[in-house]
Design an enzyme around this catalytic site. Sequence first.
Site: not given
Ligand code: PDD
Length: 285
Positions: A31, A145, A177, A201
């Site tokens: 996703y 992701k 993270e 991620l």
């Molecule tokens: N998740 N690390 C993890 C485990 C995450 O789930 C997310 C964001 C990030 C940050 O990635 P980005 O800056 O590209 O949003 C890092 C999204 C927002 C979610 O699962 O809803």
Amino acid sequence: MLVYLNGDWIPAESARVSVFDRGFIFGDSVYEVIPVYGHRPFREAAHLARLKASMAAAGMDERLGPVHWPAVCARLAETLQSGDGILYLQVTRGAAPRQHGFPVNAPLTLFAYARPRVSEPAGSAAHEVTAIVCDDIRWGRCDIKTTSLIANVLLVQEALTRGADEALLIRDGRVNEGAVSNVFAVCDGQLRTAARSHLILGGITRDVVLELAAQLGISVLECAPSRDELTGAQEVLITSSGREVAAVTHIDGRPVGNGRPGPVFDRLHTAFQAFKEDVRMGRRA
Ligand code: PDD
């Protein structure tokens, strides 16, 4: 609300996916979450490149689900009344009799929708969060992701149960993270964050913050802080598409620094807001 499903635009209430969909049965699915400002998807190319990379890492064959995502994103972004919101895109390996191995030629399931940004408290509190520290109980391919998010779900729930917003995850003594965000710590004036690897991620917001830090002359070290470095840090920040850049004011109930957002956060947050405004005005993508 109209959602995109396998080439059609359907009211959300009548959109249907098979009970044999592998996204449902196995979490065999990837996703993306893309912020939208002023009807313009933020860093769309990077988000779509990451979706492609997640699909490739998951061995999904794009030819089994042809879609022109920029057109889908543009149409979804148009539907957001205030102009600001979040796009959610999901690709599963499709519906097939339950067997772990990949099905032959099953069409991918393609789903996307837009939602407005959840209204946030006014003022600085919108960008202040609290966190707990947890063992990273996830698998070894956190760079993909995937919607197989039960570990992240349990970790966030643990944070909520303990009155916090986010769980900061420790593996081999280092904070790689958060459960839903990338993590930065300011140690001796230097911004520290885990380097890209299979253990995190590669956040798109993280990349923007690293670019802004370089422009602001903030020194950066891409090396995950240890647990002691985290708890002794002058400042801790998290980044994500949902929270943008937020200051972690307390970890496990103890204040980070003086328990208030610090100067590095202030500079990065201000720069991020300006960047966002440029996106909203179409001055940059
Ligand atoms: N998740 N690390 C993890 C485990 C995450 O789930 C997310 C964001 C990030 C940050 O990635 P980005 O800056 O590209 O949003 C890092 C999204 C927002 C979610 O699962 O809803």
